[in-house]
Design a protein around this motif. Structure first.
Motif, PDB file in Angstrom:
ATOM      1  N   ARG A  51       1.006  -1.370  -0.149  1.00 53.93           N
ATOM      2  CA  ARG A  51      -0.111  -0.116   0.051  1.00 53.93           C
ATOM      3  C   ARG A  51       0.778   1.195  -0.045  1.00 53.93           C
ATOM      4  O   ARG A  51       0.434   2.140  -0.567  1.00 53.93           O
ATOM      5  CB  ARG A  51      -1.115   0.120   1.162  1.00 53.93           C
ATOM      6  CG  ARG A  51      -2.151  -1.141   1.132  1.00 53.93           C
ATOM      7  CD  ARG A  51      -3.210  -0.835   2.453  1.00 53.93           C
ATOM      8  NE  ARG A  51      -4.110  -1.787   1.954  1.00 53.93           N
ATOM      9  CZ  ARG A  51      -4.125  -2.928   2.980  1.00 53.93           C
ATOM     10  NH1 ARG A  51      -3.437  -3.205   3.893  1.00 53.93           N
ATOM     11  NH2 ARG A  51      -5.146  -3.893   2.917  1.00 53.93           N
ATOM     12  N   ALA A  52       2.196   1.408   0.715  1.00 51.80           N
ATOM     13  CA  ALA A  52       2.871   2.338   1.026  1.00 51.80           C
ATOM     14  C   ALA A  52       3.580   2.594  -0.719  1.00 51.80           C
ATOM     15  O   ALA A  52       3.579   3.815  -1.158  1.00 51.80           O
ATOM     16  CB  ALA A  52       3.852   2.025   1.854  1.00 51.80           C
ATOM     17  N   VAL A  53       3.834   1.667  -1.343  1.00 50.13           N
ATOM     18  CA  VAL A  53       4.515   1.580  -2.721  1.00 50.13           C
ATOM     19  C   VAL A  53       3.422   2.268  -3.537  1.00 50.13           C
ATOM     20  O   VAL A  53       3.679   3.274  -4.509  1.00 50.13           O
ATOM     21  CB  VAL A  53       4.931   0.286  -3.119  1.00 50.13           C
ATOM     22  CG1 VAL A  53       5.186   0.274  -4.752  1.00 50.13           C
ATOM     23  CG2 VAL A  53       6.108  -0.333  -2.553  1.00 50.13           C
ATOM     24  N   ALA A  54       2.182   1.719  -3.561  1.00 45.91           N
ATOM     25  CA  ALA A  54       1.023   2.319  -4.369  1.00 45.91           C
ATOM     26  C   ALA A  54       0.970   3.755  -4.020  1.00 45.91           C
ATOM     27  O   ALA A  54       0.675   4.434  -5.027  1.00 45.91           O
ATOM     28  CB  ALA A  54      -0.156   1.382  -4.288  1.00 45.91           C
ATOM     29  N   GLY A  55       0.693   4.134  -2.751  1.00 49.16           N
ATOM     30  CA  GLY A  55       0.520   5.445  -2.433  1.00 49.16           C
ATOM     31  C   GLY A  55       1.676   6.486  -3.154  1.00 49.16           C
ATOM     32  O   GLY A  55       1.433   7.468  -3.806  1.00 49.16           O
ATOM     33  N   ILE A  56       2.998   6.014  -2.861  1.00 47.35           N
ATOM     34  CA  ILE A  56       3.985   6.849  -3.590  1.00 47.35           C
ATOM     35  C   ILE A  56       3.783   6.701  -5.099  1.00 47.35           C
ATOM     36  O   ILE A  56       3.961   8.143  -5.703  1.00 47.35           O
ATOM     37  CB  ILE A  56       5.406   6.191  -3.247  1.00 47.35           C
ATOM     38  CG1 ILE A  56       5.518   6.309  -1.637  1.00 47.35           C
ATOM     39  CG2 ILE A  56       6.595   7.088  -3.957  1.00 47.35           C
ATOM     40  CD1 ILE A  56       6.798   5.569  -1.470  1.00 47.35           C
ATOM     41  N   MET A  57       3.547   5.832  -5.476  1.00 46.25           N
ATOM     42  CA  MET A  57       3.363   5.841  -7.272  1.00 46.25           C
ATOM     43  C   MET A  57       2.260   6.779  -7.510  1.00 46.25           C
ATOM     44  O   MET A  57       2.473   7.381  -8.439  1.00 46.25           O
ATOM     45  CB  MET A  57       3.263   4.533  -7.962  1.00 46.25           C
ATOM     46  CG  MET A  57       4.368   3.280  -7.742  1.00 46.25           C
ATOM     47  SD  MET A  57       3.987   1.879  -8.315  1.00 46.25           S
ATOM     48  CE  MET A  57       3.661   2.091  -9.857  1.00 46.25           C
ATOM     49  N   ARG A  58       0.981   6.933  -6.889  1.00 42.76           N
ATOM     50  CA  ARG A  58      -0.010   7.765  -7.176  1.00 42.76           C
ATOM     51  C   ARG A  58       0.503   9.314  -6.976  1.00 42.76           C
ATOM     52  O   ARG A  58       0.134   9.891  -7.784  1.00 42.76           O
ATOM     53  CB  ARG A  58      -1.218   7.243  -6.368  1.00 42.76           C
ATOM     54  CG  ARG A  58      -1.776   5.962  -6.696  1.00 42.76           C
ATOM     55  CD  ARG A  58      -3.057   5.552  -6.221  1.00 42.76           C
ATOM     56  NE  ARG A  58      -3.770   4.503  -6.359  1.00 42.76           N
ATOM     57  CZ  ARG A  58      -4.357   4.173  -7.417  1.00 42.76           C
ATOM     58  NH1 ARG A  58      -4.308   4.738  -8.501  1.00 42.76           N
ATOM     59  NH2 ARG A  58      -5.001   2.661  -7.354  1.00 42.76           N
ATOM     60  N   LYS A  59       1.233   9.443  -6.141  1.00 45.13           N
ATOM     61  CA  LYS A  59       1.836  10.738  -5.891  1.00 45.13           C
ATOM     62  C   LYS A  59       2.775  11.274  -7.072  1.00 45.13           C
ATOM     63  O   LYS A  59       2.753  12.428  -7.133  1.00 45.13           O
ATOM     64  CB  LYS A  59       2.424  10.758  -4.393  1.00 45.13           C
ATOM     65  CG  LYS A  59       1.474  10.823  -3.463  1.00 45.13           C
ATOM     66  CD  LYS A  59       2.003  10.854  -2.054  1.00 45.13           C
ATOM     67  CE  LYS A  59       1.028  10.739  -0.828  1.00 45.13           C
ATOM     68  NZ  LYS A  59       1.809  10.813   0.627  1.00 45.13           N
ATOM     69  N   LYS A  60       3.599  10.265  -7.428  1.00 39.72           N
ATOM     70  CA  LYS A  60       4.534  10.524  -8.423  1.00 39.72           C
ATOM     71  C   LYS A  60       4.140  10.193  -9.742  1.00 39.72           C
ATOM     72  O   LYS A  60       5.090   9.899 -10.718  1.00 39.72           O
ATOM     73  CB  LYS A  60       5.750   9.840  -7.865  1.00 39.72           C
ATOM     74  CG  LYS A  60       6.460  10.316  -6.731  1.00 39.72           C
ATOM     75  CD  LYS A  60       7.637   9.852  -6.344  1.00 39.72           C
ATOM     76  CE  LYS A  60       8.595  10.490  -5.352  1.00 39.72           C
ATOM     77  NZ  LYS A  60       9.841   9.907  -5.133  1.00 39.72           N
ATOM     78  N   VAL A  61       2.967  10.093 -10.273  1.00 39.29           N
ATOM     79  CA  VAL A  61       2.563   9.813 -11.521  1.00 39.29           C
ATOM     80  C   VAL A  61       3.290  10.753 -12.492  1.00 39.29           C
ATOM     81  O   VAL A  61       3.780  10.288 -13.703  1.00 39.29           O
ATOM     82  CB  VAL A  61       1.209   9.936 -11.861  1.00 39.29           C
ATOM     83  CG1 VAL A  61       0.945   9.867 -13.282  1.00 39.29           C
ATOM     84  CG2 VAL A  61       0.457   8.960 -11.085  1.00 39.29           C
ATOM     85  N   GLU A  62       3.283  11.980 -12.460  1.00 40.30           N
ATOM     86  CA  GLU A  62       3.908  12.914 -13.245  1.00 40.30           C
ATOM     87  C   GLU A  62       5.294  12.710 -13.528  1.00 40.30           C
ATOM     88  O   GLU A  62       5.896  13.427 -14.374  1.00 40.30           O
ATOM     89  CB  GLU A  62       3.641  14.374 -12.970  1.00 40.30           C
ATOM     90  CG  GLU A  62       1.931  14.688 -13.116  1.00 40.30           C
ATOM     91  CD  GLU A  62       1.612  14.270 -14.575  1.00 40.30           C
ATOM     92  OE1 GLU A  62       2.253  14.304 -15.515  1.00 40.30           O
ATOM     93  OE2 GLU A  62       0.362  13.506 -14.671  1.00 40.30           O
ATOM     94  N   GLU A  63       6.075  12.263 -12.429  1.00 35.52           N
ATOM     95  CA  GLU A  63       7.397  11.934 -12.396  1.00 35.52           C
ATOM     96  C   GLU A  63       7.725  10.419 -13.330  1.00 35.52           C
ATOM     97  O   GLU A  63       8.848  10.403 -13.857  1.00 35.52           O
ATOM     98  CB  GLU A  63       8.039  11.765 -10.989  1.00 35.52           C
ATOM     99  CG  GLU A  63       8.222  13.122 -10.449  1.00 35.52           C
ATOM    100  CD  GLU A  63       8.808  12.967  -8.980  1.00 35.52           C
ATOM    101  OE1 GLU A  63       9.873  12.242  -8.960  1.00 35.52           O
ATOM    102  OE2 GLU A  63       8.355  13.630  -8.235  1.00 35.52           O
TER     103      GLU A  63
END
Length: 456
Positions: A51-63
């Motif tokens: 879940r932590a991995v998924a959360g970071i990915m969602r925040k960093k979509v534009e990167e």
């Protein structure tokens, strides 16, 4: 040397020295060491990490999304969607992994007998370039949730994507050795497969590559899952909703510039609606924009490599020479990059190149059939068996699905991969399953436990 070329410009954008033998050895040792502790963690702990991995990915979509656009030419809109889908995969297994691996009580002469699902150890994922984030998580999320550790050998053309994925795990607090990216060239892969610390292999790629990986893994008595190519048929019968079929099959054919194993490749159309369907497909395909993948308005970006474009053009040219009708495209455009136009071929028949071979690009192939019986014969006339779709009444479509030689069939819908549902092929499209409850059970020990005394 790992050389990265921007397919939109044809220019080299990065050259990376491969990992040394010493670095690979350190990674293998770390994966084995971490497995000893990771296998003892609870499902709740594993889920928290995913879940932590998924959360970071969602925040960093534009990167993260632009990395795919730069390294393999995925249109930015699709790249953003891929990052989100990869995050969904992690979240899905965080939510359902424990239930998928629940102990199964089975009656026998024992006082109690059951099957429990235990992790195997370090799992090696050998991945292609065409969906760098999604395929990584399709491999890693279930393996990690099951208690394994992961070594990811990504395609040499997407090293920045591979590093970014590993960095996300590190940022999420993954312990050292749990998930590692190996940046190695293809000849170095065999030694990793054979290493005794690697307990299983997941491979996505060509049938030729899969055969090589399978042979090596089998010689070491190691399980493998293979997701290989496909020449995926879509049957459109006379009672289908032609507008909906044309709309969905157009999308299926051009996603990722047509560089998808499960894309609709051979469209088999019943004769009474063949001409009408051809017109609908031509109108939709002609309206699509080919161009800069970084432009949000672009529908179709470049082919990933020059050699892949040349191969695609050979297939189109030979098919036209054999008698197929060319409605759109079919010519390599001038200018930089590895672009190929949206191409529509009709009147394709068995024996023609585009019928017999997998076409990996924005090329739609139309095949006329007199009836349902012949449609099924044409659909199954391929060495592949990955995915298919049927367009007709639902009940009739379900009956037809049973006769199609493919691991996945959609009735009146797009063929897609979904974390909730198993995906995989038969024949030369591979074996084993990924995703859903079936996928997480590929890399576990289904251990039978018999508890006495025996019942009399």
């Amino acid at each position: 040397m790992l050389t990265v070329t921007n397919p939109a410009t044809g220019k080299i954008i990065q050259e990376i020295e491969p990992d040394s033998a010493k670095s690979v050895e350190s990674a293998l040792e770390a994966a084995q060491k971490r497995f000893i502790s990771w296998r003892q963690t609870s499902f709740a702990e594993r889920a928290d990490l995913l879940r932590a991995v998924a959360g970071i990915m969602r925040k960093k979509v534009e990167e993260l999304a632009p990395l795919m656009t730069q390294e393999m030419g995925k249109p930015i809109r699709e790249a953003r969607g891929e990052v989100e889908k990869a995050a969904w995969c992690a979240e899905h297994y965080a939510e359902h992994g424990e239930a998928y691996l629940a102990r199964e009580e089975i009656g026998s002469d024992a006082t109690r007998s059951y099957v429990q699902y235990l992790p195997l150890g370090p799992v090696l994922g050998i991945l292609p370039w065409n969906a760098p984030f999604w395929l990584a998580f399709r491999f890693a999320a279930p393996a990690l949730m099951a208690g394994n550790t992961c070594l990811m050998k990504h395609d040499p053309h997407v090293p920045a994507c591979a590093k970014a994925i590993a960095d996300v795990f590190e940022e999420a607090g993954a312990p050292p050795g749990l998930f590692q990216a190996l940046r190695i060239e293809t000849p170095a892969v065999e030694a990793v497969i054979r290493d005794t610390r690697v307990r299983a292999v997941s491979f996505t790629g060509s049938a030729r590559g899969g055969a090589a990986v399978a042979a090596i893994a089998a010689s070491e008595i190691k399980p493998a899952v293979l997701e290989l190519g496909g020449s995926d048929p879509s049957i459109v019968l006379a009672d289908a909703d032609l507008d909906k079929a044309a709309e969905v099959l157009t999308l299926s054919r051009i996603i990722n510039a047509g560089q998808s194993c499960i894309a609709a490749k051979r469209l088999i159309i019943e004769e009474p609606v063949y001409d009408a369907f051809t017109e609908k497909m031509q109108a939709r395909l002609a309206a699509l924009k080919v161009g800069d993948p970084a432009d949000p308005a672009t529908d179709i970006g470049p082919i990933a490599r020059a050699d892949l474009r040349d191969e695609l053009h050979r297939q189109v040219s030979e098919t036209v020479k054999a008698g197929a009708r060319l409605h759109l495209g079919g010519k390599i455009p001038e200018g930089p990059g590895f672009f190929y136009p949206v191409t529509l071929l009709s009147d394709v028949t068995p024996g023609m190149c585009a019928f017999n071979e997998e076409t990996f690009g924005p090329v739609a192939v139309l095949i006329k059939t007199p009836d349902e019986k012949r449609a099924l014969e044409l659909a199954n006339d391929t060495p592949y068996g990955l995915a298919a779709s049927v367009w007709t009444g639902s009940e009739r479509g379900e009956a037809i699905a049973r006769e199609i030689e493919a691991g996945q069939v959609s009735v009146n819908g797009i063929v897609k991969t979904d974390p909730r549902l198993p995906s995989g092929g038969i024949k030369k499209s591979g074996y084993g399953r990924e995703l859903g409850p079936h996928g997480i059970k590929e890399f576990v020990n289904a251990q039978q436990v018999w508890v006495g005394p025996a019942r009399t």
